[in-house]
Design a protein around this motif. Structure first.
Motif, PDB file in Angstrom:
ATOM      1  N   ALA A   1      -0.618  16.026   9.030  1.00  0.00           N
ATOM      2  CA  ALA A   1      -0.212  15.624  10.376  1.00  0.00           C
ATOM      3  C   ALA A   1       1.149  14.945  10.365  1.00  0.00           C
ATOM      4  CB  ALA A   1      -1.262  14.693  10.976  1.00  0.00           C
ATOM      5  N   ASP A   2       1.798  14.979  11.515  1.00  0.00           N
ATOM      6  CA  ASP A   2       3.035  14.238  11.717  1.00  0.00           C
ATOM      7  C   ASP A   2       2.733  12.837  12.248  1.00  0.00           C
ATOM      8  OD1 ASP A   2       4.934  16.522  11.214  1.00  0.00           O
ATOM      9  OD2 ASP A   2       3.844  17.349  12.924  1.00  0.00           O
ATOM     10  N   ASP A   3       1.838  12.774  13.218  1.00  0.00           N
ATOM     11  CA  ASP A   3       1.454  11.515  13.847  1.00  0.00           C
ATOM     12  C   ASP A   3      -0.060  11.369  13.754  1.00  0.00           C
ATOM     13  OD1 ASP A   3       4.185  11.161  14.886  1.00  0.00           O
ATOM     14  OD2 ASP A   3       3.642  12.806  16.237  1.00  0.00           O
ATOM     15  N   ALA A   4      -0.546  10.134  13.886  1.00  0.00           N
ATOM     16  CA  ALA A   4      -1.987   9.928  13.761  1.00  0.00           C
ATOM     17  C   ALA A   4      -2.425   8.697  14.542  1.00  0.00           C
ATOM     18  CB  ALA A   4      -2.383   9.789  12.295  1.00  0.00           C
ATOM     19  N   HIS A   5      -3.711   8.729  14.930  1.00  0.00           N
ATOM     20  CA  HIS A   5      -4.343   7.605  15.612  1.00  0.00           C
ATOM     21  C   HIS A   5      -5.726   7.399  15.006  1.00  0.00           C
ATOM     22  CE1 HIS A   5      -1.305   7.896  18.850  1.00  0.00           C
ATOM     23  NE2 HIS A   5      -1.502   9.205  18.773  1.00  0.00           N
ATOM     24  N   VAL A   6      -6.164   6.162  14.986  1.00  0.00           N
ATOM     25  CA  VAL A   6      -7.532   5.836  14.585  1.00  0.00           C
ATOM     26  C   VAL A   6      -8.294   5.449  15.846  1.00  0.00           C
ATOM     27  CG1 VAL A   6      -9.015   4.340  13.204  1.00  0.00           C
ATOM     28  CG2 VAL A   6      -6.786   5.052  12.310  1.00  0.00           C
TER      29      VAL A   6
ATOM     30  N   ARG B   1     -14.966   3.466  18.846  1.00  0.00           N
ATOM     31  CA  ARG B   1     -15.688   3.086  20.063  1.00  0.00           C
ATOM     32  C   ARG B   1     -14.861   3.320  21.317  1.00  0.00           C
ATOM     33  NH1 ARG B   1     -18.699  -2.571  18.144  1.00  0.00           N
ATOM     34  NH2 ARG B   1     -19.783  -1.662  16.359  1.00  0.00           N
ATOM     35  N   GLY B   2     -14.207   4.474  21.350  1.00  0.00           N
ATOM     36  CA  GLY B   2     -13.460   4.871  22.532  1.00  0.00           C
ATOM     37  C   GLY B   2     -12.093   4.247  22.688  1.00  0.00           C
ATOM     38  N   ARG B   3     -11.640   3.478  21.685  1.00  0.00           N
ATOM     39  CA  ARG B   3     -10.347   2.814  21.764  1.00  0.00           C
ATOM     40  C   ARG B   3      -9.490   3.167  20.559  1.00  0.00           C
ATOM     41  NH1 ARG B   3      -9.792   0.541  26.891  1.00  0.00           N
ATOM     42  NH2 ARG B   3     -11.812  -0.269  27.552  1.00  0.00           N
ATOM     43  N   LEU B   4      -8.183   3.303  20.783  1.00  0.00           N
ATOM     44  CA  LEU B   4      -7.260   3.496  19.670  1.00  0.00           C
ATOM     45  C   LEU B   4      -6.984   2.140  19.034  1.00  0.00           C
ATOM     46  CD1 LEU B   4      -4.698   6.050  21.171  1.00  0.00           C
ATOM     47  CD2 LEU B   4      -6.688   6.512  19.738  1.00  0.00           C
ATOM     48  N   VAL B   5      -7.286   2.034  17.747  1.00  0.00           N
ATOM     49  CA  VAL B   5      -7.111   0.747  17.062  1.00  0.00           C
ATOM     50  C   VAL B   5      -5.921   0.764  16.110  1.00  0.00           C
ATOM     51  CG1 VAL B   5      -9.545   0.155  17.260  1.00  0.00           C
ATOM     52  CG2 VAL B   5      -8.752   1.393  15.234  1.00  0.00           C
ATOM     53  N   ALA B   6      -5.342   1.928  15.858  1.00  0.00           N
ATOM     54  CA  ALA B   6      -4.142   2.030  15.023  1.00  0.00           C
ATOM     55  C   ALA B   6      -3.439   3.338  15.347  1.00  0.00           C
ATOM     56  CB  ALA B   6      -4.492   1.967  13.538  1.00  0.00           C
ATOM     57  N   SER B   7      -2.119   3.314  15.335  1.00  0.00           N
ATOM     58  CA  SER B   7      -1.317   4.505  15.635  1.00  0.00           C
ATOM     59  C   SER B   7      -0.023   4.440  14.842  1.00  0.00           C
ATOM     60  CB  SER B   7      -0.983   4.582  17.130  1.00  0.00           C
ATOM     61  OG  SER B   7      -2.146   4.642  17.921  1.00  0.00           O
ATOM     62  N   GLY B   8       0.534   5.613  14.552  1.00  0.00           N
ATOM     63  CA  GLY B   8       1.814   5.644  13.870  1.00  0.00           C
ATOM     64  C   GLY B   8       2.015   6.949  13.138  1.00  0.00           C
ATOM     65  N   PRO B   9       3.088   7.057  12.353  1.00  0.00           N
ATOM     66  CA  PRO B   9       3.271   8.240  11.515  1.00  0.00           C
ATOM     67  C   PRO B   9       2.070   8.429  10.596  1.00  0.00           C
ATOM     68  CG  PRO B   9       5.260   6.893  11.546  1.00  0.00           C
ATOM     69  CD  PRO B   9       4.193   6.083  12.207  1.00  0.00           C
ATOM     70  N   ALA B  10       1.641   9.670  10.425  1.00  0.00           N
ATOM     71  CA  ALA B  10       0.446   9.930   9.613  1.00  0.00           C
ATOM     72  C   ALA B  10       0.612   9.425   8.190  1.00  0.00           C
ATOM     73  CB  ALA B  10       0.139  11.423   9.620  1.00  0.00           C
TER      74      ALA B  10
ATOM     75  N   LEU C   1      -0.190   5.719   8.097  1.00  0.00           N
ATOM     76  CA  LEU C   1      -1.620   5.419   8.214  1.00  0.00           C
ATOM     77  C   LEU C   1      -2.366   5.788   6.945  1.00  0.00           C
ATOM     78  CD1 LEU C   1      -2.716   6.302  11.867  1.00  0.00           C
ATOM     79  CD2 LEU C   1      -2.144   4.100  10.868  1.00  0.00           C
ATOM     80  N   LEU C   2      -1.906   6.836   6.267  1.00  0.00           N
ATOM     81  CA  LEU C   2      -2.543   7.237   5.020  1.00  0.00           C
ATOM     82  C   LEU C   2      -2.430   6.135   3.973  1.00  0.00           C
ATOM     83  CD1 LEU C   2      -4.022   9.528   3.547  1.00  0.00           C
ATOM     84  CD2 LEU C   2      -1.802  10.479   2.936  1.00  0.00           C
ATOM     85  N   ARG C   3      -1.374   5.348   4.070  1.00  0.00           N
ATOM     86  CA  ARG C   3      -1.176   4.254   3.116  1.00  0.00           C
ATOM     87  C   ARG C   3      -1.710   2.913   3.605  1.00  0.00           C
ATOM     88  NH1 ARG C   3       4.006   6.845   2.808  1.00  0.00           N
ATOM     89  NH2 ARG C   3       4.863   5.291   4.250  1.00  0.00           N
ATOM     90  N   SER C   4      -2.172   2.864   4.860  1.00  0.00           N
ATOM     91  CA  SER C   4      -2.575   1.580   5.430  1.00  0.00           C
ATOM     92  C   SER C   4      -3.903   1.101   4.851  1.00  0.00           C
ATOM     93  CB  SER C   4      -2.695   1.690   6.955  1.00  0.00           C
ATOM     94  OG  SER C   4      -3.873   2.396   7.316  1.00  0.00           O
ATOM     95  N   GLY C   5      -4.059  -0.194   4.778  1.00  0.00           N
ATOM     96  CA  GLY C   5      -5.295  -0.772   4.254  1.00  0.00           C
ATOM     97  C   GLY C   5      -6.490  -0.434   5.108  1.00  0.00           C
ATOM     98  N   LEU C   6      -6.316  -0.404   6.445  1.00  0.00           N
ATOM     99  CA  LEU C   6      -7.421  -0.085   7.350  1.00  0.00           C
ATOM    100  C   LEU C   6      -8.015   1.282   7.042  1.00  0.00           C
ATOM    101  CD1 LEU C   6      -9.096  -0.482  10.008  1.00  0.00           C
ATOM    102  CD2 LEU C   6      -7.183   0.578  11.221  1.00  0.00           C
ATOM    103  N   VAL C   7      -7.158   2.293   6.961  1.00  0.00           N
ATOM    104  CA  VAL C   7      -7.638   3.661   6.737  1.00  0.00           C
ATOM    105  C   VAL C   7      -8.174   3.821   5.318  1.00  0.00           C
ATOM    106  CG1 VAL C   7      -6.912   6.076   6.568  1.00  0.00           C
ATOM    107  CG2 VAL C   7      -6.154   4.672   8.497  1.00  0.00           C
TER     108      VAL C   7
END
Length: 235
Positions: free
Chosen positions: A202-207, A210-219, A222-228
């Motif tokens: 992907a180019d862009d990504a969202h997490v 429960r129906g809400r976006l909790v993280a967004s940014g370049p994919a 996010l692949l490197r983020s601690g949350l994901v």
């Protein structure tokens, strides 16, 4: 960068229960946007609401054109095509017949041009065009589903779990095809259980949770983020 899809205040759900409520989303044109999240987060509900398969409130526009709510035919006419989870081919029809159905709203000449272009991207299907779709492997059936969607001339292609049930080698092949589709000037919205594979292409990504976006940014970020990495990759 222009916005292909703009969703504002979308609300959708089932039997009076709202899975999504006040949901906003912008998709950049000509890019792959992945939405990842746990089961029940609302990913498939979002796609079905946009595709006119479940009722919704709020507004959605595609290339500035308002997408009518609750009409699958209107969504397809506007250029929004969904490849649903499970592929939903016609198993007793040939590959070629399934592909032709993808262009059911197009004039005959344009349908023929789109069919040839789709087959050029999926050379394996040229060899299998007279084979019954139901006799093919899961990976080949997914290729038919993707090719059929391309025949319909999508401006926005929405993919719901395209790797589900596929062997790892075939997952890589399908993901590579998704990138090729993006390179055909098609905006792609990807819902995928294989988070690592989805974020890798992907180019862009969202997490979505429960129906809400909790993280967004370049994919790649996010692949490197601690949350994901903690929640979805087990790292």
């Amino acid at each position: 960068m222009s916005v292909a899809l703009k969703v504002t205040g979308l609300a959708a759900g089932y039997s009076g229960f709202r899975v999504l409520d006040g949901f906003d989303l912008d998709l950049v044109a000509g890019r792959i946007t992945a939405i990842v999240g746990s089961n029940g987060a609302g990913k498939s509900t979002l796609l079905k609401a946009l595709a006119g398969l479940v009722s919704r409130d709020g507004q959605a526009t595609l290339d500035g054109q308002v997408l009518p709510a609750g009409s699958a035919t209107a969504a397809v006419r506007a250029g929004l095509i969904l490849v649903a989870e499970g592929r939903h081919l016609f198993p007793r029809m040939t590959v070629l017949e399934n592909l032709q159905l993808g262009g059911w709203l197009l004039a005959r000449r344009e349908r023929a041009v789109r069919l040839e272009r789709a087959l050029s991207l999926f050379p394996r299907l040229v060899e299998r065009r007279h084979q019954l779709a139901g006799s093919m492997s899961g990976g080949e059936q997914q290729m038919v589903a993707l090719a059929r969607a391309l025949v319909g001339r999508p401006r926005l292609l929405m993919l719901d779990e395209p790797s589900l049930g596929l062997a790892p080698r075939l997952v890589d092949e399908v993901m590579s095809l998704v990138r090729r589709i993006r390179d055909e000037d098609v905006t792609v919205l990807l819902i995928e259980q294989n988070v690592a594979k989805a974020l890798a292409i992907a180019d862009d990504a969202h997490v979505l949770e429960r129906g809400r976006l909790v993280a967004s940014g370049p994919a790649s970020d996010l692949l490197r983020s601690g949350l994901v990495r903690t929640a979805y990759l087990g790292l």
